[in-house]
Design an enzyme around this catalytic site. Structure first.
Site, PDB file in Angstrom:
ATOM      1  N   GLY A 128       0.558  -4.929   0.937  1.00 13.93           N
ATOM      2  CA  GLY A 128      -0.614  -4.994   0.068  1.00 13.93           C
ATOM      3  C   GLY A 128      -0.327  -5.653  -1.275  1.00 13.93           C
ATOM      4  O   GLY A 128      -1.235  -6.215  -1.901  1.00 13.93           O
ATOM      5  N   GLU A 167      -0.642  -9.233  -0.620  1.00 18.04           N
ATOM      6  CA  GLU A 167      -2.077  -9.480  -0.404  1.00 18.04           C
ATOM      7  C   GLU A 167      -2.840  -9.486  -1.727  1.00 18.04           C
ATOM      8  O   GLU A 167      -3.738 -10.305  -1.939  1.00 18.04           O
ATOM      9  CB  GLU A 167      -2.645  -8.423   0.555  1.00 18.04           C
ATOM     10  CG  GLU A 167      -2.062  -8.574   1.966  1.00 18.04           C
ATOM     11  CD  GLU A 167      -2.408  -7.411   2.883  1.00 18.04           C
ATOM     12  OE1 GLU A 167      -1.950  -6.278   2.604  1.00 18.04           O
ATOM     13  OE2 GLU A 167      -3.121  -7.622   3.873  1.00 18.04           O
ATOM     14  N   ALA A 191       0.865  -1.174   0.000  1.00 16.53           N
ATOM     15  CA  ALA A 191       0.000   0.000   0.000  1.00 16.53           C
ATOM     16  C   ALA A 191       0.907   1.231   0.000  1.00 16.53           C
ATOM     17  O   ALA A 191       2.068   1.159   0.394  1.00 16.53           O
ATOM     18  CB  ALA A 191      -0.898  -0.012   1.228  1.00 16.53           C
ATOM     19  N   GLU A 246       4.395  -4.899   7.230  1.00 15.57           N
ATOM     20  CA  GLU A 246       3.604  -3.870   7.916  1.00 15.57           C
ATOM     21  C   GLU A 246       4.057  -3.634   9.346  1.00 15.57           C
ATOM     22  O   GLU A 246       4.016  -2.507   9.849  1.00 15.57           O
ATOM     23  CB  GLU A 246       2.116  -4.257   7.912  1.00 15.57           C
ATOM     24  CG  GLU A 246       1.417  -4.114   6.570  1.00 15.57           C
ATOM     25  CD  GLU A 246       1.491  -5.348   5.686  1.00 15.57           C
ATOM     26  OE1 GLU A 246       2.338  -6.244   5.940  1.00 15.57           O
ATOM     27  OE2 GLU A 246       0.695  -5.425   4.739  1.00 15.57           O
TER      28      GLU A 246
HETATM   29  C1  HXC Z   1       5.012   4.411  -1.272  1.00 15.59           C
HETATM   30  C2  HXC Z   1       6.929   3.442  -2.069  1.00 15.59           C
HETATM   31  C3  HXC Z   1       6.577   2.207  -1.492  1.00 15.59           C
HETATM   32  C4  HXC Z   1       5.354   2.133  -0.776  1.00 15.59           C
HETATM   33  C5  HXC Z   1       8.469   1.976  -2.479  1.00 15.59           C
HETATM   34  N1  HXC Z   1       8.100   3.251  -2.671  1.00 15.59           N
HETATM   35  N2  HXC Z   1       7.558   1.313  -1.759  1.00 15.59           N
HETATM   36  N3  HXC Z   1       6.146   4.522  -1.949  1.00 15.59           N
HETATM   37  N4  HXC Z   1       4.608   3.263  -0.701  1.00 15.59           N
HETATM   38  N5  HXC Z   1       4.912   1.007  -0.222  1.00 15.59           N
HETATM   39  C6  HXC Z   1       8.827   4.298  -3.405  1.00 15.59           C
HETATM   40  C7  HXC Z   1      10.016   4.794  -2.624  1.00 15.59           C
HETATM   41  O1  HXC Z   1       9.595   5.752  -1.692  1.00 15.59           O
HETATM   42  C8  HXC Z   1      10.867   5.365  -3.717  1.00 15.59           C
HETATM   43  O2  HXC Z   1      10.348   6.623  -4.127  1.00 15.59           O
HETATM   44  C9  HXC Z   1      10.625   4.438  -4.885  1.00 15.59           C
HETATM   45  O3  HXC Z   1       9.400   3.762  -4.576  1.00 15.59           O
HETATM   46  C10 HXC Z   1      11.728   3.387  -5.002  1.00 15.59           C
HETATM   47  O4  HXC Z   1      11.873   2.729  -3.769  1.00 15.59           O
HETATM   48  P1  HXC Z   1      13.283   2.567  -3.030  1.00 15.59           P
HETATM   49  O5  HXC Z   1      13.000   2.323  -1.600  1.00 15.59           O
HETATM   50  O6  HXC Z   1      14.198   3.685  -3.372  1.00 15.59           O
HETATM   51  O7  HXC Z   1      13.819   1.223  -3.727  1.00 15.59           O
HETATM   52  P2  HXC Z   1      14.804   0.132  -3.096  1.00 15.59           P
HETATM   53  O8  HXC Z   1      15.889   0.782  -2.303  1.00 15.59           O
HETATM   54  O9  HXC Z   1      15.166  -0.760  -4.229  1.00 15.59           O
HETATM   55  O10 HXC Z   1      13.908  -0.694  -2.024  1.00 15.59           O
HETATM   56  C11 HXC Z   1      12.797  -1.433  -2.476  1.00 15.59           C
HETATM   57  C12 HXC Z   1      11.921  -1.835  -1.264  1.00 15.59           C
HETATM   58  C13 HXC Z   1      11.563  -0.580  -0.450  1.00 15.59           C
HETATM   59  C14 HXC Z   1      12.679  -2.836  -0.370  1.00 15.59           C
HETATM   60  C15 HXC Z   1      10.676  -2.517  -1.810  1.00 15.59           C
HETATM   61  O11 HXC Z   1      11.034   0.406  -1.350  1.00 15.59           O
HETATM   62  C16 HXC Z   1      10.541  -0.796   0.619  1.00 15.59           C
HETATM   63  O12 HXC Z   1      10.862  -1.320   1.695  1.00 15.59           O
HETATM   64  N6  HXC Z   1       9.304  -0.349   0.399  1.00 15.59           N
HETATM   65  C17 HXC Z   1       8.244  -0.403   1.387  1.00 15.59           C
HETATM   66  C18 HXC Z   1       7.710  -1.804   1.533  1.00 15.59           C
HETATM   67  C19 HXC Z   1       6.612  -1.879   2.575  1.00 15.59           C
HETATM   68  O13 HXC Z   1       6.817  -1.576   3.763  1.00 15.59           O
HETATM   69  N7  HXC Z   1       5.402  -2.270   2.149  1.00 15.59           N
HETATM   70  C20 HXC Z   1       4.262  -2.406   3.054  1.00 15.59           C
HETATM   71  C21 HXC Z   1       3.460  -1.143   2.987  1.00 15.59           C
HETATM   72  S1  HXC Z   1       2.141  -1.189   4.162  1.00 15.59           S
HETATM   73  P3  HXC Z   1      11.179   7.995  -3.910  1.00 15.59           P
HETATM   74  O14 HXC Z   1      10.264   9.023  -4.503  1.00 15.59           O
HETATM   75  O15 HXC Z   1      11.389   8.122  -2.453  1.00 15.59           O
HETATM   76  O16 HXC Z   1      12.436   7.759  -4.683  1.00 15.59           O
HETATM   77  C22 HXC Z   1       0.944  -2.080   3.408  1.00 15.59           C
HETATM   78  C23 HXC Z   1      -0.336  -2.180   4.166  1.00 15.59           C
HETATM   79  C24 HXC Z   1      -1.382  -2.974   3.428  1.00 15.59           C
HETATM   80  O17 HXC Z   1       1.086  -2.574   2.337  1.00 15.59           O
HETATM   81  C25 HXC Z   1      -2.723  -2.871   4.079  1.00 15.59           C
HETATM   82  C26 HXC Z   1      -3.261  -1.487   4.110  1.00 15.59           C
HETATM   83  C27 HXC Z   1      -4.683  -1.401   4.573  1.00 15.59           C
END
Ligand code: HXC
Length: 257
Positions: A108, A111, A65, A131
């Protein structure tokens, strides 16, 4: 265009939905989620489509998400905005779906993959529910679908530690149906979907519905439900055609009747 964050096309009898928000690794914001629901409804409505493939990019199926969209949200906003009805529109698609996952399927994103009927993974795929690292828990069904897919032990491990698992581990624990080399992923998924789409749709929809009942009903109820569907298929022309073709040693021509 009809979609800003997706590429939506049909290839023969297969619907192909490609997440296309590369700058955010296909993070699922409200727009993406709404468009996904709409795309699935379009596939459901398109009589020419017999199966659906959902995919992302080589680097990310979807990284979760959209954290930037969620960051400032209050409880009241999260409560009122509840995406459950939107996801329900997607899950309501009766046609079989395959998630073709390359790279990250996190939060997400994982999911979403689990909402599809099966997951094909590139050898590069990484699955996780991170998460917990953000101070929340999965909210698009992850605690339930992951536990059903891989069992309590592995689900607890992934959801409580937030660690990722690779494609080999995901296949070992039953999350993933097939692991293929990354460059083969989309073809493998499209070929499987085309194969499914070539069978009688009455049978493929019934098969999907019956397997899905396994995660909701008791064994006795599920077996009874299966039997009724099975018996019902003998009322179809496609059953007569399928069996006649076998006996006559020819290919069946299913007409979805
Ligand atoms: C918003 C995201 C994002 C996310 C990545 N980006 N994941 N933006 N939401 N979930 C964006 C980054 O901010 C960045 O933008 C660009 O994508 C590239 O990501 P990087 O982090 O620079 O890439 P990298 O170093 O290769 O790392 C990849 C990664 C990391 C390991 C996947 O991006 C990461 O940990 N992302 C978050 C994963 C996460 O926690 N997902 C769960 C979300 S909560 P900028 O503009 O900064 O360069 C969820 C809840 C679901 O899903 C239920 C809700 C109701």
């Amino acid at each position: 265009p009809a979609y800003d964050t997706l590429l939506v096309e049909t290839r023969g009898a297969v619907g192909l939905i490609t997440l296309n928000r590369p700058k955010a690794l296909n993070a699922l914001n409200a727009q993406v989620i709404g468009e996904l629901a709409r795309a699935f409804e379009a596939m459901e409505a398109d009589e020419a489509v017999g199966a659906v493939v959902v995919t992302g990019s080589e680097k990310a199926f979807a990284a979760g998400a959209d954290i930037k969209e969620m960051a400032a949200k209050t409880y009241a906003e999260a409560f009122l905005e509840d995406f459950t009805p939107v996801w329900r529109r997607l899950v309501a698609c009766r046609k079989p779906s395959i998630a073709a996952v390359s790279g990250y399927a996190l939060g997400g994103g994982c999911e979403l993959a689990m909402m599809c009927d099966m997951i094909f993974a590139a050898d590069s795929a990484k699955f996780g529910q991170p998460e917990i690292t953000l101070g929340i828990i999965p909210g698009f069904g992850g605690t339930q679908r992951l536990a059903k897919a891989v069992g309590k032990a592995k689900a607890m491990d992934l959801i409580l530690t937030g660690r990722m698992m690779d494609a080999a581990e995901a296949e070992r624990c039953g999350l993933v149906a097939r692991v293929v080399p990354a460059e083969r992923l989309l073809d493998e998924a499209l070929e499987a979907a085309a194969k499914i789409a070539g069978f009688s749709r009455l049978a493929t929809l019934a098969a999907k519905e019956a397997v899905d009942v396994a995660s909701e009903a008791s064994l006795a109820e599920g077996v009874r439900f299966e039997r009724r569907l099975f018996q019902g298929l003998f009322a179809t022309e496609d059953q007569k055609e399928g069996m006649a073709a076998f006996v006559e040693k020819r290919k069946p021509a299913f007409r979805n009747r």
